[in-house]
Design a protein around this motif. Sequence first.
Motif, PDB file in Angstrom:
ATOM      1  N   ARG A 196       0.798  -1.225   0.000  1.00  0.00           N
ATOM      2  CA  ARG A 196       0.000   0.000   0.000  1.00  0.00           C
ATOM      3  C   ARG A 196       0.829   1.272   0.000  1.00  0.00           C
ATOM      4  O   ARG A 196       0.303   2.370  -0.102  1.00  0.00           O
ATOM      5  CB  ARG A 196      -0.950  -0.015   1.201  1.00  0.00           C
ATOM      6  CG  ARG A 196      -1.845  -1.258   1.203  1.00  0.00           C
ATOM      7  CD  ARG A 196      -2.798  -1.284   2.352  1.00  0.00           C
ATOM      8  NE  ARG A 196      -3.550  -2.545   2.349  1.00  0.00           N
ATOM      9  CZ  ARG A 196      -4.561  -2.809   3.179  1.00  0.00           C
ATOM     10  NH1 ARG A 196      -4.916  -1.904   4.076  1.00  0.00           N
ATOM     11  NH2 ARG A 196      -5.189  -3.977   3.124  1.00  0.00           N
ATOM     12  N   ARG A 197       2.143   1.113   0.208  1.00  0.00           N
ATOM     13  CA  ARG A 197       3.088   2.238   0.189  1.00  0.00           C
ATOM     14  C   ARG A 197       2.820   3.240   1.314  1.00  0.00           C
ATOM     15  O   ARG A 197       3.151   4.420   1.198  1.00  0.00           O
ATOM     16  CB  ARG A 197       3.065   2.969  -1.172  1.00  0.00           C
ATOM     17  CG  ARG A 197       3.020   2.044  -2.376  1.00  0.00           C
ATOM     18  CD  ARG A 197       4.328   1.325  -2.614  1.00  0.00           C
ATOM     19  NE  ARG A 197       4.155   0.227  -3.562  1.00  0.00           N
ATOM     20  CZ  ARG A 197       4.134   0.355  -4.882  1.00  0.00           C
ATOM     21  NH1 ARG A 197       4.279   1.549  -5.426  1.00  0.00           N
ATOM     22  NH2 ARG A 197       3.993  -0.695  -5.650  1.00  0.00           N
ATOM     23  N   ARG A 198       2.236   2.794   2.392  1.00  0.00           N
ATOM     24  CA  ARG A 198       1.991   3.644   3.551  1.00  0.00           C
ATOM     25  C   ARG A 198       2.409   2.894   4.803  1.00  0.00           C
ATOM     26  O   ARG A 198       2.209   1.683   4.924  1.00  0.00           O
ATOM     27  CB  ARG A 198       0.509   4.038   3.655  1.00  0.00           C
ATOM     28  CG  ARG A 198      -0.006   4.810   2.456  1.00  0.00           C
ATOM     29  CD  ARG A 198      -1.392   5.366   2.703  1.00  0.00           C
ATOM     30  NE  ARG A 198      -1.359   6.430   3.694  1.00  0.00           N
ATOM     31  CZ  ARG A 198      -2.463   7.034   4.170  1.00  0.00           C
ATOM     32  NH1 ARG A 198      -3.645   6.658   3.738  1.00  0.00           N
ATOM     33  NH2 ARG A 198      -2.371   7.993   5.056  1.00  0.00           N
ATOM     34  N   GLY A 199       3.002   3.636   5.748  1.00  0.00           N
ATOM     35  CA  GLY A 199       3.447   2.963   6.954  1.00  0.00           C
ATOM     36  C   GLY A 199       3.836   3.941   8.047  1.00  0.00           C
ATOM     37  O   GLY A 199       3.737   5.163   7.892  1.00  0.00           O
ATOM     38  N   LEU A 200       4.280   3.387   9.155  1.00  0.00           N
ATOM     39  CA  LEU A 200       4.780   4.186  10.273  1.00  0.00           C
ATOM     40  C   LEU A 200       6.230   4.583  10.001  1.00  0.00           C
ATOM     41  O   LEU A 200       6.876   4.035   9.103  1.00  0.00           O
ATOM     42  CB  LEU A 200       4.710   3.369  11.556  1.00  0.00           C
ATOM     43  CG  LEU A 200       3.347   2.835  12.005  1.00  0.00           C
ATOM     44  CD1 LEU A 200       3.473   2.197  13.369  1.00  0.00           C
ATOM     45  CD2 LEU A 200       2.313   3.940  12.032  1.00  0.00           C
ATOM     46  N   PRO A 201       6.761   5.503  10.785  1.00  0.00           N
ATOM     47  CA  PRO A 201       8.175   5.856  10.615  1.00  0.00           C
ATOM     48  C   PRO A 201       9.096   4.641  10.653  1.00  0.00           C
ATOM     49  O   PRO A 201      10.013   4.524   9.838  1.00  0.00           O
ATOM     50  CB  PRO A 201       8.438   6.805  11.790  1.00  0.00           C
ATOM     51  CG  PRO A 201       7.112   7.443  12.050  1.00  0.00           C
ATOM     52  CD  PRO A 201       6.097   6.377  11.788  1.00  0.00           C
ATOM     53  N   ILE A 202       8.836   3.718  11.566  1.00  0.00           N
ATOM     54  CA  ILE A 202       9.743   2.585  11.727  1.00  0.00           C
ATOM     55  C   ILE A 202       9.605   1.574  10.593  1.00  0.00           C
ATOM     56  O   ILE A 202      10.606   1.003  10.129  1.00  0.00           O
ATOM     57  CB  ILE A 202       9.534   1.907  13.106  1.00  0.00           C
ATOM     58  CG1 ILE A 202      10.678   0.925  13.392  1.00  0.00           C
ATOM     59  CG2 ILE A 202       8.177   1.219  13.199  1.00  0.00           C
ATOM     60  CD1 ILE A 202      10.710   0.446  14.839  1.00  0.00           C
ATOM     61  N   THR A 203       8.386   1.334  10.103  1.00  0.00           N
ATOM     62  CA  THR A 203       8.232   0.367   9.020  1.00  0.00           C
ATOM     63  C   THR A 203       8.716   0.950   7.695  1.00  0.00           C
ATOM     64  O   THR A 203       9.284   0.240   6.864  1.00  0.00           O
ATOM     65  CB  THR A 203       6.774  -0.103   8.892  1.00  0.00           C
ATOM     66  OG1 THR A 203       5.887   1.011   8.971  1.00  0.00           O
ATOM     67  CG2 THR A 203       6.431  -1.098   9.975  1.00  0.00           C
ATOM     68  N   LEU A 204       8.517   2.238   7.491  1.00  0.00           N
ATOM     69  CA  LEU A 204       9.042   2.883   6.284  1.00  0.00           C
ATOM     70  C   LEU A 204      10.570   2.915   6.317  1.00  0.00           C
ATOM     71  O   LEU A 204      11.223   2.712   5.296  1.00  0.00           O
ATOM     72  CB  LEU A 204       8.471   4.286   6.145  1.00  0.00           C
ATOM     73  CG  LEU A 204       6.977   4.358   5.812  1.00  0.00           C
ATOM     74  CD1 LEU A 204       6.490   5.797   5.906  1.00  0.00           C
ATOM     75  CD2 LEU A 204       6.685   3.789   4.429  1.00  0.00           C
ATOM     76  N   ALA A 205      11.131   3.178   7.506  1.00  0.00           N
ATOM     77  CA  ALA A 205      12.593   3.142   7.637  1.00  0.00           C
ATOM     78  C   ALA A 205      13.111   1.731   7.387  1.00  0.00           C
ATOM     79  O   ALA A 205      14.183   1.541   6.799  1.00  0.00           O
ATOM     80  CB  ALA A 205      13.010   3.630   9.026  1.00  0.00           C
ATOM     81  N   ALA A 206      12.349   0.717   7.825  1.00  0.00           N
ATOM     82  CA  ALA A 206      12.746  -0.671   7.570  1.00  0.00           C
ATOM     83  C   ALA A 206      12.771  -0.952   6.070  1.00  0.00           C
ATOM     84  O   ALA A 206      13.696  -1.615   5.574  1.00  0.00           O
ATOM     85  CB  ALA A 206      11.793  -1.631   8.277  1.00  0.00           C
ATOM     86  N   VAL A 207      11.778  -0.455   5.339  1.00  0.00           N
ATOM     87  CA  VAL A 207      11.774  -0.603   3.879  1.00  0.00           C
ATOM     88  C   VAL A 207      13.027   0.046   3.292  1.00  0.00           C
ATOM     89  O   VAL A 207      13.712  -0.532   2.444  1.00  0.00           O
ATOM     90  CB  VAL A 207      10.505   0.019   3.260  1.00  0.00           C
ATOM     91  CG1 VAL A 207      10.614   0.077   1.733  1.00  0.00           C
ATOM     92  CG2 VAL A 207       9.267  -0.766   3.671  1.00  0.00           C
ATOM     93  N   TYR A 208      13.333   1.239   3.750  1.00  0.00           N
ATOM     94  CA  TYR A 208      14.499   1.990   3.261  1.00  0.00           C
ATOM     95  C   TYR A 208      15.787   1.189   3.508  1.00  0.00           C
ATOM     96  O   TYR A 208      16.626   1.041   2.615  1.00  0.00           O
ATOM     97  CB  TYR A 208      14.558   3.331   3.990  1.00  0.00           C
ATOM     98  CG  TYR A 208      15.560   4.317   3.437  1.00  0.00           C
ATOM     99  CD1 TYR A 208      15.180   5.300   2.535  1.00  0.00           C
ATOM    100  CD2 TYR A 208      16.894   4.300   3.850  1.00  0.00           C
ATOM    101  CE1 TYR A 208      16.087   6.224   2.034  1.00  0.00           C
ATOM    102  CE2 TYR A 208      17.808   5.210   3.371  1.00  0.00           C
ATOM    103  CZ  TYR A 208      17.402   6.180   2.456  1.00  0.00           C
ATOM    104  OH  TYR A 208      18.306   7.092   1.965  1.00  0.00           O
ATOM    105  N   VAL A 209      15.923   0.667   4.719  1.00  0.00           N
ATOM    106  CA  VAL A 209      17.129  -0.077   5.091  1.00  0.00           C
ATOM    107  C   VAL A 209      17.217  -1.389   4.315  1.00  0.00           C
ATOM    108  O   VAL A 209      18.281  -1.756   3.797  1.00  0.00           O
ATOM    109  CB  VAL A 209      17.157  -0.331   6.610  1.00  0.00           C
ATOM    110  CG1 VAL A 209      18.279  -1.300   6.983  1.00  0.00           C
ATOM    111  CG2 VAL A 209      17.335   0.988   7.363  1.00  0.00           C
TER     112      VAL A 209
END
Length: 276
Positions: free
Chosen positions: A157-170
């Motif tokens: 869905r390309r939406r998330g919390l700061p931590i889950t979005l950061a996890a995607v980034y990492v």
Amino acid sequence: MRTEGEFRALLSLLTDEQERVSRAAWNALLESGDAAVPYLSEAFNAPDVALRARARALLEEIRMAALEQRWIDYLSAPDEHLDLEKGCLILAGITGTEVNERQIASFIDVIAGTVRAQTAAVGGLQALGEVLFDNLGFRGGEYENPDHHYLPTVLERRRGLPITLAAVYVIVGLRAGLPVYGVAMPDHFLALYERADEPAYVDCFNRGQLYRHEVLHSLLSKRGVPYPEQVLSPCSHRFTLYRMLNNLELVYTEAGNQRMADRARRWRNHIRVEKA
């Protein structure tokens, strides 16, 4: 190993009027683990509605017990060998939904490949930002929505919390061979792109907004946060997962889903971290 006759006898006792008997049958089937699964699955077509419900509930408990053991085995590795992607995918199974790990890994491969292709021209930091936030449109989501806490649904869905979005980034960055880490800020979570000249802190919740180390250090100092230098250092994947489970316990508690809140707390308690 129990015989087929024993399994069928235990199954018939699941709905016994005596609680002591039905509980004993439940526990015996639960201890049998995977061996009991075919008989429980067969009971889904039983004419007895109560038996169908008990079989479904027990089957979920058996699957959750196996998944929790997989979680414990995963956590037994030292920090440097913990794979964040694997941890996030195991964690996503806590809801009882099937996680297609191979399909998700293939999707991450495609994203990382695009980042690698652009890195040569614009550098890794810019490539990650353009691919994840400009092209794919990853952005912040509502805290109270459980879907924004899990890697598979965040990727979908390309939406998330700061931590889950950061996890995607990492996860994407590491797959692309880039120097990226998670940073556990108080009440927030950032990604860190390590550069020789100056580290860049990435707010993935705000579409990749960048911060300099000195700005964040000053902000933390003004807020009275002790040891700001330590706070701004990369955190382990183990601690990232610990924070994720903290969030899940809170969101399920606030939603009145005590069963899931208890499950999140139990899974979190398997994690040993130096800071909480």
